[in-house]
Write an enzyme that holds these catalytic residues in place. Structure first.
Site, PDB file in Angstrom:
ATOM      1  N   CYS A 208       0.804  -1.222   0.000  1.00 16.60           N
ATOM      2  CA  CYS A 208       0.000   0.000   0.000  1.00 16.60           C
ATOM      3  C   CYS A 208       0.843   1.281   0.000  1.00 16.60           C
ATOM      4  O   CYS A 208       1.365   1.649  -1.033  1.00 16.60           O
ATOM      5  CB  CYS A 208      -1.004  -0.029   1.155  1.00 16.60           C
ATOM      6  SG  CYS A 208      -2.320   1.192   0.947  1.00 16.60           S
TER       7      CYS A 208
ATOM      8  N   HIS B 286      -3.599  -5.271   2.283  1.00 18.56           N
ATOM      9  CA  HIS B 286      -3.229  -5.492   3.683  1.00 18.56           C
ATOM     10  C   HIS B 286      -3.883  -6.820   4.073  1.00 18.56           C
ATOM     11  O   HIS B 286      -3.888  -7.753   3.304  1.00 18.56           O
ATOM     12  CB  HIS B 286      -3.782  -4.375   4.581  1.00 18.56           C
ATOM     13  CG  HIS B 286      -3.355  -3.009   4.214  1.00 18.56           C
ATOM     14  ND1 HIS B 286      -2.170  -2.468   4.644  1.00 18.56           N
ATOM     15  CD2 HIS B 286      -3.958  -2.049   3.486  1.00 18.56           C
ATOM     16  CE1 HIS B 286      -2.077  -1.228   4.188  1.00 18.56           C
ATOM     17  NE2 HIS B 286      -3.133  -0.948   3.479  1.00 18.56           N
TER      18      HIS B 286
HETATM   19  N1  GLN Z   1      -1.674   6.974   2.585  1.00 17.22           N
HETATM   20  C1  GLN Z   1      -1.959   6.191   1.437  1.00 17.22           C
HETATM   21  C2  GLN Z   1      -3.342   6.410   0.844  1.00 17.22           C
HETATM   22  O1  GLN Z   1      -4.269   6.750   1.572  1.00 17.22           O
HETATM   23  C3  GLN Z   1      -1.738   4.714   1.753  1.00 17.22           C
HETATM   24  C4  GLN Z   1      -2.627   4.220   2.865  1.00 17.22           C
HETATM   25  C5  GLN Z   1      -2.293   2.830   3.278  1.00 17.22           C
HETATM   26  O2  GLN Z   1      -1.123   2.405   3.323  1.00 17.22           O
HETATM   27  N2  GLN Z   1      -3.312   2.093   3.647  1.00 17.22           N
HETATM   28  O3  GLN Z   1      -3.505   6.262  -0.340  1.00 17.22           O
END
Ligand code: GLN
Length: 247
Positions: free
Chosen positions: A97, A200
């Protein structure tokens, strides 16, 4: 002494680890222990140099935008050359992510643009629209790896692969890289060992064959050279998902 040791380096373990991403590291550790494979875990934070030859797998978890902003410049400067050298010799770089979003050219956040580490050809930007959030399943074609992955995604950034990049898989259910083009994650680098995903979950407890594919690739062996473990429940769940998806 085990004959082999999986040497893992977690990048920014305090800043880049949301949604239980740290659990992915526990899966590597447990499955190595059950097989009699050694396991070493190191961490590298902001300002820490990394040795490209001292680790078999570099891990970057997900992170909030503000934590990514802290890490992005360090990743693209202090750690850039070492990560490129590691990927060139076939070490695994595995990013989830927020980590995926930093693997490519950069991440456009309103007025700000975070630099990427340039390991693969992708770019990420915020767009109008809701967060891409929920359960996700993908189909993938990894030699010796699983046919499906199941996980959870929650991101505002949308990632677009460039001409030189291949996705990790195709979305069966959920949004993936951007909610439009059906791609999920990325697989690239000189040896095909740079892997990014929005999933995740935590991802690896749900997808043990993928954990083994990453472990084997990092160790430079074929996945079927790893001793089998009792994954009956995971295998049954994936068979049912594949059946439901018509695979
Ligand atoms: N901050 C990033 C987004 O919102 C990744 C979020 C995350 O790792 N879940 O796109």
């Amino acid at each position: 002494m085990p004959e082999r040791t999986l040497r893992v380096c977690a990048l920014y373990p305090d800043l880049m680890n949301i949604y239980a991403d740290r659990g992915n590291l526990t899966v590597f550790e447990r499955r190595c222990a059950w097989r009699g494979i050694g396991f070493e875990l190191a961490g590298a934070g902001i300002g820490d140099a990394i040795d490209p030859d001292a680790h078999d797998l570099f891990y970057i978890g997900g992170g909030q935008d503000r934590d990514q902003a802290l890490c992005a410049r360090d990743l693209a400067s202090v750690k850039r050359d070492a990560l490129h050298a590691a990927a060139a010799r076939g070490a695994v770089v595995f990013a989830v992510c927020g980590g995926l979003q930093l693997l490519g050219d950069g991440y456009e956040l309103g007025d700000e643009r975070l630099p990427g580490v340039g390991l693969v050809d992708l770019d990420t930007r915020r767009e109008d629209g809701p967060r891409l959030l929920g359960n996700i399943a993908i189909a993938l074609d990894l030699p010796g790896g699983p046919e499906t992955l199941a996980g959870f995604e929650n991101h505002a950034g949308r990632t677009y692969l460039g001409a030189g990049a291949e996705p990790l898989g195709r979305v069966l259910e959920g949004n993936g890289n951007n909610g439009h083009d059906g791609t999920e994650g990325v697989r690239g680098g000189p040896q095909g060992t740079v892997i990014g995903t929005y999933m995740h979950g935590p991802l690896l407890p749900k997808n043990t064959r993928f954990a083994d594919w990453l472990t084997a690739t990092a160790l430079g062996v074929e996945p079927d050279e790893l001793a089998p473990l009792d994954d009956a429940l995971e295998t049954a769940a994936h068979a049912e998902a594949a059946r439901a998806a018509g695979l």
